[in-house]
Design an enzyme around this catalytic site. Sequence first.
Site, mmCIF file in Angstrom:
data_model
loop_
_atom_site.group_PDB
_atom_site.id
_atom_site.type_symbol
_atom_site.label_atom_id
_atom_site.label_comp_id
_atom_site.label_asym_id
_atom_site.label_seq_id
_atom_site.Cartn_x
_atom_site.Cartn_y
_atom_site.Cartn_z
ATOM 1 N N SER A 1 1.033 -1.012 0.418
ATOM 2 C CA SER A 1 -0.212 0.170 -0.230
ATOM 3 C C SER A 1 1.110 1.167 -0.237
ATOM 4 C CB SER A 1 -1.043 -0.202 1.288
ATOM 5 O OG SER A 1 -1.704 1.122 0.884
ATOM 6 N N HIS B 1 -8.519 1.015 -0.066
ATOM 7 C CA HIS B 1 -8.320 0.053 -1.456
ATOM 8 C C HIS B 1 -9.606 -0.529 -1.591
ATOM 9 C CE1 HIS B 1 -4.062 0.216 -1.374
ATOM 10 N NE2 HIS B 1 -3.911 0.017 -0.258
#
EC number: 2.3.1.39
Length: 311
Positions: A90, A194
């Site tokens: 991430s 996400h």
Amino acid sequence: MGKIAFLFAGQGSQYPGMGKDLFEKINEVHDFFGVAEAIRPGTLSQMLAGTEAELKRTENTQPCLFLADIASALALASNGITPDAVAGFSLGEVVALAVSGVLSKENAFKLVCKRGALMQDAAEKEKGSMVAVLKMDKSELEEMCSEVGVFPVNYNCPGQIVVSGKDERIEKLKEKLSNKKVRFIQLSVGGPFHTPYMKEASEELKKEAEINMLYNINKSYIPLYSNMTAKPYPTDAEGIIQSFSEQISSSVNWEDTIKNMTKEGIDTFIECGPGKTLTGFVKRIVPQARIYNVCDIESLKAVVEELKNDA
């Protein structure tokens, strides 16, 4: 020994004081932290002396964790250890952009500051959270997520998938999991990351990179693996910008990333940054891999000594 990959930790692994002794004792780290502080005043006080609550805010987490992650990479490089490939989980992917040469360290830090602010705004509009679901059949979990209205987003390793969504829907999922006696862990993050709820943040980051041209984009000089595709990044500027912007609202395919790196000869993985989450994933994905973590002077010295003895 084969090839080395650096892995960069993601949100949730932060803690007050992370990177402190690397900052104090490694010149390259100290110098770059000074540059970062000039770009975003107050970052060092948040990182080195802030509260857990302060660090949990995404707009603070991301710049601070970026510095903690890159500090380990700079410390390793100062001792002659560099990677043959990189990947970041991430926000860790932004660190990988810098270490692979796609962005300068300064521009990568500017990018992560903007990324954190955009994701904080999105998280405040759509209150949400994330949970790691353990040892549940992938298809069964995906079906349950569809029923509840949440999203399986991070495919971490065999037996662990992270689910993200709005708070009330995550609570429904947790109730269903409890009824089935499935274990789960609430993650220390502040939003439904996400997921499609991050689409606006993704588009704004892409717009800034494309239209405002604030970042000088280069082709990576070592393979940089993408969270979205689990494969090396594109080599053109448009593809690179699309990859790091759309990553915000897309799944993290970490298990496949590590498998693909292994197929290319990577057998040694060094997690750069706080915690040992990523090395834990690697151990489950590729049990035979050599795994290390560098987060402070003590762990740095241990890794440097072992790798140099093997050289």
